[in-house]
Design a protein around this motif. Structure first.
Motif, mmCIF file in Angstrom:
data_model
loop_
_atom_site.group_PDB
_atom_site.id
_atom_site.type_symbol
_atom_site.label_atom_id
_atom_site.label_comp_id
_atom_site.label_asym_id
_atom_site.label_seq_id
_atom_site.Cartn_x
_atom_site.Cartn_y
_atom_site.Cartn_z
ATOM 1 N N LYS A 9 -14.098 7.075 105.017
ATOM 2 C CA LYS A 9 -14.289 8.483 104.699
ATOM 3 C C LYS A 9 -13.157 8.946 103.798
ATOM 4 O O LYS A 9 -11.981 8.827 104.149
ATOM 5 C CB LYS A 9 -14.309 9.328 105.979
ATOM 6 N N THR A 10 -13.513 9.455 102.630
ATOM 7 C CA THR A 10 -12.521 9.966 101.690
ATOM 8 C C THR A 10 -12.770 11.447 101.455
ATOM 9 O O THR A 10 -13.903 11.934 101.521
ATOM 10 C CB THR A 10 -12.585 9.208 100.355
ATOM 11 N N PHE A 11 -11.675 12.163 101.191
ATOM 12 C CA PHE A 11 -11.739 13.595 100.910
ATOM 13 C C PHE A 11 -11.062 13.870 99.567
ATOM 14 O O PHE A 11 -9.991 13.319 99.290
ATOM 15 C CB PHE A 11 -11.016 14.406 101.988
ATOM 16 N N THR A 28 -7.975 8.832 101.542
ATOM 17 C CA THR A 28 -8.772 8.059 102.495
ATOM 18 C C THR A 28 -8.305 8.358 103.908
ATOM 19 O O THR A 28 -7.180 8.035 104.286
ATOM 20 C CB THR A 28 -8.654 6.550 102.212
ATOM 21 N N ALA A 29 -9.174 8.975 104.702
ATOM 22 C CA ALA A 29 -8.839 9.300 106.097
ATOM 23 C C ALA A 29 -9.201 8.153 107.032
ATOM 24 O O ALA A 29 -8.494 7.881 108.000
ATOM 25 C CB ALA A 29 -9.556 10.567 106.530
ATOM 26 N N VAL A 30 -10.320 7.494 106.766
ATOM 27 C CA VAL A 30 -10.748 6.317 107.534
ATOM 28 C C VAL A 30 -11.069 5.221 106.532
ATOM 29 O O VAL A 30 -11.793 5.459 105.561
ATOM 30 C CB VAL A 30 -11.976 6.637 108.409
ATOM 31 N N ASP A 31 -10.533 4.020 106.781
ATOM 32 C CA ASP A 31 -10.579 2.952 105.779
ATOM 33 C C ASP A 31 -11.225 1.694 106.360
ATOM 34 O O ASP A 31 -10.599 0.959 107.133
ATOM 35 C CB ASP A 31 -9.152 2.651 105.310
ATOM 36 N N MET A 59 -17.409 12.034 112.505
ATOM 37 C CA MET A 59 -18.487 11.187 111.982
ATOM 38 C C MET A 59 -19.379 10.696 113.108
ATOM 39 O O MET A 59 -20.601 10.609 112.951
ATOM 40 C CB MET A 59 -17.891 10.011 111.201
ATOM 41 N N LEU A 60 -18.802 10.363 114.264
ATOM 42 C CA LEU A 60 -19.600 9.906 115.407
ATOM 43 C C LEU A 60 -20.541 10.990 115.910
ATOM 44 O O LEU A 60 -21.633 10.692 116.403
ATOM 45 C CB LEU A 60 -18.684 9.455 116.552
ATOM 46 N N THR A 61 -20.119 12.247 115.807
ATOM 47 C CA THR A 61 -20.936 13.352 116.313
ATOM 48 C C THR A 61 -21.829 13.974 115.246
ATOM 49 O O THR A 61 -22.562 14.926 115.536
ATOM 50 C CB THR A 61 -20.033 14.439 116.924
ATOM 51 N N GLY A 62 -21.753 13.474 114.018
ATOM 52 C CA GLY A 62 -22.632 13.960 112.960
ATOM 53 C C GLY A 62 -22.108 15.148 112.195
ATOM 54 O O GLY A 62 -22.788 15.667 111.304
ATOM 55 N N ILE A 63 -20.888 15.600 112.502
ATOM 56 C CA ILE A 63 -20.317 16.736 111.779
ATOM 57 C C ILE A 63 -19.972 16.339 110.353
ATOM 58 O O ILE A 63 -20.156 17.108 109.410
ATOM 59 C CB ILE A 63 -19.068 17.257 112.517
ATOM 60 N N LEU A 64 -19.468 15.119 110.178
ATOM 61 C CA LEU A 64 -19.152 14.589 108.858
ATOM 62 C C LEU A 64 -20.033 13.381 108.560
ATOM 63 O O LEU A 64 -20.424 12.639 109.466
ATOM 64 C CB LEU A 64 -17.679 14.165 108.786
ATOM 65 N N THR A 65 -20.313 13.184 107.290
ATOM 66 C CA THR A 65 -21.063 12.013 106.831
ATOM 67 C C THR A 65 -20.084 11.002 106.257
ATOM 68 O O THR A 65 -19.219 11.367 105.452
ATOM 69 C CB THR A 65 -22.077 12.415 105.751
ATOM 70 N N PRO A 66 -20.169 9.726 106.618
ATOM 71 C CA PRO A 66 -19.230 8.733 106.068
ATOM 72 C C PRO A 66 -19.439 8.545 104.571
ATOM 73 O O PRO A 66 -20.557 8.682 104.057
ATOM 74 C CB PRO A 66 -19.571 7.459 106.851
ATOM 75 N N SER A 67 -18.347 8.247 103.883
ATOM 76 C CA SER A 67 -18.442 7.971 102.443
ATOM 77 C C SER A 67 -19.106 6.633 102.192
ATOM 78 O O SER A 67 -19.776 6.436 101.172
ATOM 79 C CB SER A 67 -17.045 8.003 101.813
ATOM 80 N N SER A 68 -18.891 5.692 103.103
ATOM 81 C CA SER A 68 -19.530 4.373 103.008
ATOM 82 C C SER A 68 -19.550 3.743 104.387
ATOM 83 O O SER A 68 -18.858 4.186 105.307
ATOM 84 C CB SER A 68 -18.767 3.468 102.022
#
Length: 319
Positions: A9-11, A28-31, A59-68
């Motif tokens: 996940k990138t912002f 990159t918050a999650v790599d 991301m697990l709860t659907g609030i954010l969508t993963p970048s990849s």
């Protein structure tokens, strides 16, 4: 229950550069995160501030969508099937409440029943069960704003479990609680996991929660999974000093200590000795007992907090 495969996940972050210009940079918050959590597991998810824990949970709860990458929770894509996932998921954020601030606790639960479309008879039985387990009875009629922090947290846990979710995600559930309230929450969570088979993912800075509840620990740092295993394996990965507490029969001058042992603290006849990970504790005990009259002796394993701190700092052992 949870499956992550190469999830990132990138912002975009914008910085002002002069009065009319801004630069854009991707952070990159999650790599490339990958892990699985089986049904019924109780997993601790640790990391320093900014490591990516909250981003992962969102991301697990659907609030954010993963970048990849690919995420499945209870067999569902969280961002695409968020409403359906909510029926199988319970979430508690220690610093936020899902309860209605001005309503009595009982009315908040009634509204949550309608949101999750829980049948009335099933709701009544479940509420009675949770009320007994968490001792909610005395303040069911109290407005949420008048509850203490510990009472509100018990209310939030009840709200998250009213629809009997298969997965419970907890973010700092014991933050700010007193010792008694912490013990109540910990005992309740252990029981829910053991008796109902609820899968629990626990994020916390209180490592006492981890030691008392979790059989598995994941440590995230700079968006990457730094460790995944048992507490014993974590201690072996980043070993820290053990503590030998010695009560001598009478106060004496500081004893000569073997190599790998240092005196940390002293109060009268009581000594606190730090034993290096590679030093045999039995030989230290024998050496002290040989030269002094010992009234009592106790060996303490390193606190999990010390171990995790060494892992964050990148100890030579980890490297």
């Amino acid at each position: 229950m949870i499956h992550l495969s190469e999830v990132s996940k990138t912002f975009p972050v914008h910085h002002r550069k002069g009065p009319l210009r801004r630069t854009r940079k991707l952070v990159t918050a999650v790599d490339a995160m990958s892990f699985d959590v089986a049904p019924g597991e109780f997993v601790g998810y640790l990391g320093p501030n900014g490591a990516g824990k909250s981003t992962t949970i969102k991301m697990l709860t659907g609030i954010l969508t993963p970048s990849s990458g690919r995420i499945r929770v209870a067999g569902l894509d969280p961002s695409r099937r968020r409403t359906e996932l909510a029926l199988r998921l319970g979430v508690v954020f220690g610093q936020r409440t899902t309860l209605w601030w001005d309503l009595p606790l009982r009315d908040s639960f009634a509204l949550i029943r309608r949101l999750y479309k829980v049948e009335q008879q099933r709701f009544a039985a479940r509420l009675a069960e949770l009320t007994e387990l968490l001792d909610l009875g005395p303040f069911l009629g109290t407005p949420v704003r008048q509850l203490s922090l510990g009472q509100r947290m018990r209310g939030d846990l009840t709200a998250a479990l009213l629809h009997s979710p298969a997965l419970l995600v907890l973010d700092e559930p014991t933050i700010g609680l007193d010792v008694v309230s912490k013990a109540t929450v910990r005992e309740f969570l252990a029981r829910v996991n053991a008796e109902e088979g609820t899968t629990i993912l626990l994020t916390t800075h209180d490592l006492g929660d981890i030691e008392r509840l979790c059989r598995r620990v994941m440590v995230i740092d700079h968006g990457r999974l730094a460790f995944d295993g048992t507490l014993d394996a974590l201690r072996a990965t980043a070993p820290a000093d053990r503590t030998l507490v010695v009560d001598l029969a009478s106060p004496v001058p500081a004893p000569a200590l073997p190599e790998g042992v240092r005196l940390v603290r002293r109060e009268g006849p009581r000594l606190w000795l730090a034993i290096a990970p590679e030093t045999n504790a039995a030989s230290v005990v024998a050496a002290v007992a040989r030269d002094h009259d010992v009234a009592d002796i106790a060996l303490r394993e390193p606190d999990i907090e010390d171990v995790v701190t060494r892992l964050y700092r990148g100890s030579p052992v980890e490297a």
